[in-house]
Design an enzyme around this catalytic site. Structure first.
Site, PDB file in Angstrom:
ATOM      1  N   ASP A  27     -25.367 -48.475  25.496  1.00 44.05           N
ATOM      2  CA  ASP A  27     -26.328 -49.245  24.695  1.00 44.05           C
ATOM      3  C   ASP A  27     -26.189 -48.856  23.223  1.00 44.05           C
ATOM      4  OD1 ASP A  27     -28.510 -50.555  23.645  1.00 44.05           O
ATOM      5  OD2 ASP A  27     -29.944 -49.046  24.340  1.00 44.05           O
ATOM      6  N   ASN A  29     -27.929 -50.316  20.568  1.00 40.10           N
ATOM      7  CA  ASN A  29     -29.055 -50.587  19.656  1.00 40.10           C
ATOM      8  C   ASN A  29     -30.407 -50.099  20.167  1.00 40.10           C
ATOM      9  OD1 ASN A  29     -29.385 -52.385  21.706  1.00 40.10           O
ATOM     10  ND2 ASN A  29     -29.648 -54.195  20.415  1.00 40.10           N
ATOM     11  N   ASP A  31     -32.179 -50.667  22.819  1.00 39.76           N
ATOM     12  CA  ASP A  31     -33.117 -51.484  23.612  1.00 39.76           C
ATOM     13  C   ASP A  31     -33.038 -51.138  25.107  1.00 39.76           C
ATOM     14  OD1 ASP A  31     -30.753 -52.635  24.400  1.00 39.76           O
ATOM     15  OD2 ASP A  31     -31.320 -54.696  23.895  1.00 39.76           O
ATOM     16  N   ASP A  35     -24.410 -53.033  26.028  1.00 44.99           N
ATOM     17  CA  ASP A  35     -24.057 -54.242  25.278  1.00 44.99           C
ATOM     18  C   ASP A  35     -22.601 -54.188  24.808  1.00 44.99           C
ATOM     19  OD1 ASP A  35     -24.190 -52.509  22.957  1.00 44.99           O
ATOM     20  OD2 ASP A  35     -26.372 -52.749  23.057  1.00 44.99           O
ATOM     21  N   ASP A 104     -15.123 -61.886  34.361  1.00 40.93           N
ATOM     22  CA  ASP A 104     -15.647 -62.211  35.684  1.00 40.93           C
ATOM     23  C   ASP A 104     -15.912 -63.714  35.709  1.00 40.93           C
ATOM     24  OD1 ASP A 104     -16.941 -61.929  38.248  1.00 40.93           O
ATOM     25  OD2 ASP A 104     -17.463 -59.880  37.647  1.00 40.93           O
ATOM     26  N   ASP A 206     -15.410 -64.201  41.336  1.00 36.65           N
ATOM     27  CA  ASP A 206     -16.536 -63.846  42.186  1.00 36.65           C
ATOM     28  C   ASP A 206     -16.552 -64.684  43.467  1.00 36.65           C
ATOM     29  OD1 ASP A 206     -19.106 -62.260  42.105  1.00 36.65           O
ATOM     30  OD2 ASP A 206     -19.963 -64.257  42.369  1.00 36.65           O
ATOM     31  N   GLU A 263     -12.362 -62.077  44.609  1.00 40.56           N
ATOM     32  CA  GLU A 263     -13.239 -61.333  45.524  1.00 40.56           C
ATOM     33  C   GLU A 263     -13.376 -62.154  46.796  1.00 40.56           C
ATOM     34  OE1 GLU A 263     -17.690 -59.378  45.808  1.00 40.56           O
ATOM     35  OE2 GLU A 263     -17.414 -61.389  45.026  1.00 40.56           O
ATOM     36  N   HIS A 339     -19.594 -52.414  41.460  1.00 40.89           N
ATOM     37  CA  HIS A 339     -21.030 -52.497  41.176  1.00 40.89           C
ATOM     38  C   HIS A 339     -21.851 -52.920  42.391  1.00 40.89           C
ATOM     39  CE1 HIS A 339     -19.483 -56.491  41.046  1.00 40.89           C
ATOM     40  NE2 HIS A 339     -20.695 -56.991  41.027  1.00 40.89           N
ATOM     41  N   ASP A 340     -21.187 -53.229  43.508  1.00 41.71           N
ATOM     42  CA  ASP A 340     -21.906 -53.639  44.726  1.00 41.71           C
ATOM     43  C   ASP A 340     -21.897 -52.566  45.805  1.00 41.71           C
ATOM     44  OD1 ASP A 340     -22.358 -56.222  43.707  1.00 41.71           O
ATOM     45  OD2 ASP A 340     -20.446 -56.950  44.486  1.00 41.71           O
TER      46      ASP A 340
HETATM   47  C1  GLC Z   1     -20.384 -60.932  44.184  1.00 43.32           C
HETATM   48  C2  GLC Z   1     -20.781 -59.977  43.093  1.00 43.32           C
HETATM   49  C3  GLC Z   1     -22.213 -59.575  43.325  1.00 43.32           C
HETATM   50  C4  GLC Z   1     -23.064 -60.809  43.238  1.00 43.32           C
HETATM   51  C5  GLC Z   1     -22.574 -61.903  44.185  1.00 43.32           C
HETATM   52  C6  GLC Z   1     -23.157 -63.222  43.822  1.00 43.32           C
HETATM   53  O1  GLC Z   1     -20.392 -60.343  45.425  1.00 43.32           O
HETATM   54  O2  GLC Z   1     -19.907 -58.895  43.046  1.00 43.32           O
HETATM   55  O3  GLC Z   1     -22.649 -58.595  42.422  1.00 43.32           O
HETATM   56  O4  GLC Z   1     -24.391 -60.505  43.548  1.00 43.32           O
HETATM   57  O5  GLC Z   1     -21.184 -62.068  44.145  1.00 43.32           O
HETATM   58  O6  GLC Z   1     -22.612 -63.696  42.623  1.00 43.32           O
HETATM   59 CA    CA Z   2     -28.480 -52.828  23.832  1.00 45.11          CA
END
Ligand code: GLC
Ligand code: CA
Length: 570
Positions: A27, A29, A31, A35, A104, A206, A263, A339-340
């Site tokens: 981050d 700034n 908040d 970013d 993405d 995705d 994915e 991230h999942d």
């Molecule tokens: C993919 C992404 C996930 C998202 C899902 C719906 O699995 O990695 O984070 O919630 O698609 O877009």
């Molecule tokens: Ca920020």
């Protein structure tokens, strides 16, 4: 057509990709939200680590029902993340360091706040109506089919203005696009070209294997009582998937020098072979999920939340099948986290006393395989799962919906539901990046949108870069090895000792060279004996997570807890 100025010609096979989840990276700034200027300020860090490509999770305008995976404008930057000028500066900074950028691409669905959907939902004869997937709403309140959405509840949401339901495989704020409509496909290809013309180098796509829906949207097989059933199996291999992807390649990718990864939940090996085939496929690589599903009970309606321990023999069998099937026909992407997913060191290593050793072992195991390795932010520090005391500290829509259903609707004990969250919640991977030991781990000077893992005092980038034995330096050396050793890129994979439940050992062979990777997946000492058929005259230790005695034999040794070694045999 624009050809981006960083030279790359098919070198994605030699590349290591680093995934940034922008909300939690840095981050700038105060908040509390990561970013784009924050990312720009950390590009030297990425260059020092040695990664070649960045996969940036979505930064487009979004109401953030699913942290940017619900897009309301594909050609604008999310207000909280900065401006288009900030984006251009970031991209220039990456290219100046020889780092390429994969965006993405979230085009299975949009946000319900996207202008297309705002139009589409107004009337059945609106020109955008057919951009989405609709079914008549019967007066008896019944649903068009029995599919359960990924984030709980039915995939069908009523739209009173037209007397219909619309389909959403994820949250009700993520309506699925109708790929059968050629106009939708042209819109997608145009927005892809918009970003490629700006100079981005490719896309992570995705849930891309969900874009072709089966004709008639029939009911899913019933595997549990109640009327909603897991529905991904119905849409991850639709009849027109390959056709759509090939069209996308021809109309949006060919002519640009791109790197692409799709994915693909529930992808079969055949799908992997078809989609990544260099001649007849459409994408460079797929993210398949077989190994990510091994610690869930198969066929259990609770899906990923139905926990069971990982059997190493299952992991070997699964990875080996993919390694062998894609050999010289396609290409694997290699990942243990994103991230999942929960943090690998907490999931399959030991995030207590053996945290450093097990993080390095898992890295050795993964980076030795054939394919393109992905490093998710913080993995290179051995970051661990979070264990927040109460549900109010969690942010992820999947986690919150699951908790609500379990506790409110099914009256399960909160502590038991939280225990599942500690193991599998996506928020385990989404706590802020731990840069240093200061308040909030140096991620922000304000209040972070989600708490930092309290272990940031010990686990952080500043500490790791100062410590030659850190997980970070180990990743840096592994990444550098890939550039020096063709056998790491091209070598043919062979599994050793498939039945051994504790040690995962394999070789990769190219010409007269054999790479040997030996990994102890347990917190106990394990004996390892190299099978006699692996012949060699000399050996060199490339990397290891313990000091290996020069007198130690490659033929037979005792491995310490989570010990990993990579040798080259000649
Ligand atoms: C993919 C992404 C996930 C998202 C899902 C719906 O699995 O990695 O984070 O919630 O698609 O877009
Ligand atoms: Ca920020």
């Amino acid at each position: 057509m624009a050809v981006s100025h960083v030279s790359k010609a098919a070198d994605w096979k030699q590349s290591v990709v680093y995934q940034i989840y922008p909300r939690s990276f840095c981050d700038s700034n105060g908040d509390g939200i990561g970013d784009l200027p924050g990312i720009t300020s950390k590009l030297d860090y990425l260059q020092a680590l040695g990664v070649d490509v960045v996969w940036l999770s979505p930064v487009y305008r979004s109401p953030n029902d699913d942290n940017g995976y619900d897009i309301s404008d594909y050609r604008a930057i999310m207000d909280e993340f900065g401006s288009m000028a900030d984006f251009d500066t970031m991209l220039e900074g990456m290219h100046a360091r020889g780092i390429r950028l994969m965006m993405d691409l979230v085009v299975n669905h949009t946000s319900d706040e996207h202008p297309w959907f705002q139009q589409a939902r107004q009337s059945r004869d609106n020109p955008y109506h057919d951009y989405y997937i609709w079914r008549d709403m019967p007066t008896d309140g019944s649903l068009p089919n029995n599919w359960e959405a990924a984030f709980s509840g039915s995939v069908w949401e009523p739209n009173p203005a037209t007397g219909e339901y619309y389909l959403h495989m994820f949250s009700k704020k993520q309506p699925d696009l109708n790929w059968e409509n050629p106009k939708v496909r042209q819109e997608v290809y145009a927005l892809m070209r918009f970003w490629l013309d700006k100079g981005v180098d490719g896309f992570r796509m995705d849930v891309i294997n969900m874009i072709s829906k089966p004709a008639g949207l029939p009911d899913a097989p019933v595997i549990r009582g109640g009327h909603l059933q897991p529905s991904f199996g119905m849409v991850t291999n639709g009849p027109r998937l390959l056709e759509f992807l090939r069209e996308m390649k021809a109309q949006a990718l060919d002519g640009y020098d791109t790197i692409t990864v799709g994915e693909a939940p529930l992808a079969t090996i055949q799908q992997g072979v078809d989609i990544t085939n260099a001649q007849t496929g459409a994408l460079n690589m797929l993210f398949q999920f077989e190994h990510m599903d091994l610690d869930a009970i198969p066929g259990d309606g609770r899906g990923k939340w139905a926990l069971r321990p990982l059997a190493l023999t299952d992991l070997k069998a699964s990875m080996s099948r993919w390694q062998n099937a894609l050999w010289q026909t396609g290409w694997n992407s290699l990942y243990l986290s994103n991230h999942d997913q929960p943090r690998p060191v907490s999931r399959w290593g030991d995030d207590g006393v053996h945290r450093v050793a097990s993080a390095k072992m898992l890295a050795t195991f993964l980076h030795g395989l054939q394919g393109t390795p992905y490093v998710y932010q913080g993995e290179e520090l051995g970051m661990t799962n979070a264990r927040f005391a109460c549900i109010e500290d969690y942010r992820d829509i999947e986690t919150l919906n699951m908790y609500r259903e379990a506790v409110q609707d099914r009256h399960e004990a909160p502590a038991e539901v939280l225990a599942r969250i500690y193991v599998k919640s996506r928020d385990n991977a989404r706590t802020p990046m731990q840069w240093d030991a200061t308040t909030h781990g140096g991620f922000t000077t304000g209040t972070p949108w989600m708490q930092t893992n309290p272990n940031h005092a010990e686990v952080n980038a500043a500490q790791a870069r100062d410590d030659a034995d850190s997980v970070w330096h180990y990743y840096r050396r592994l990444i550098a090895l890939r550039k020096q050793l063709p056998v790491l890129v091209e070598g043919r994979y062979a599994l050793l000792q498939p039945e051994d439940p504790n040690v995962y050992a394999y070789t990769r062979a190219l010409g007269g060279e054999v790479l040997l990777v030996v990994c102890n997946f347990t917190p106990h000492e394990q004996a390892f004996v190299l099978p006699a058929h692996v012949a060699f005259e000399t050996q060199e230790l490339l990397i290891a997570n313990y000091a290996v005695n020069a007198a130690d034999s490659v033929r037979a040794c005792t491995l310490r807890p989570f010990e990993a070694r990579m040798h080259v045999l000649r």
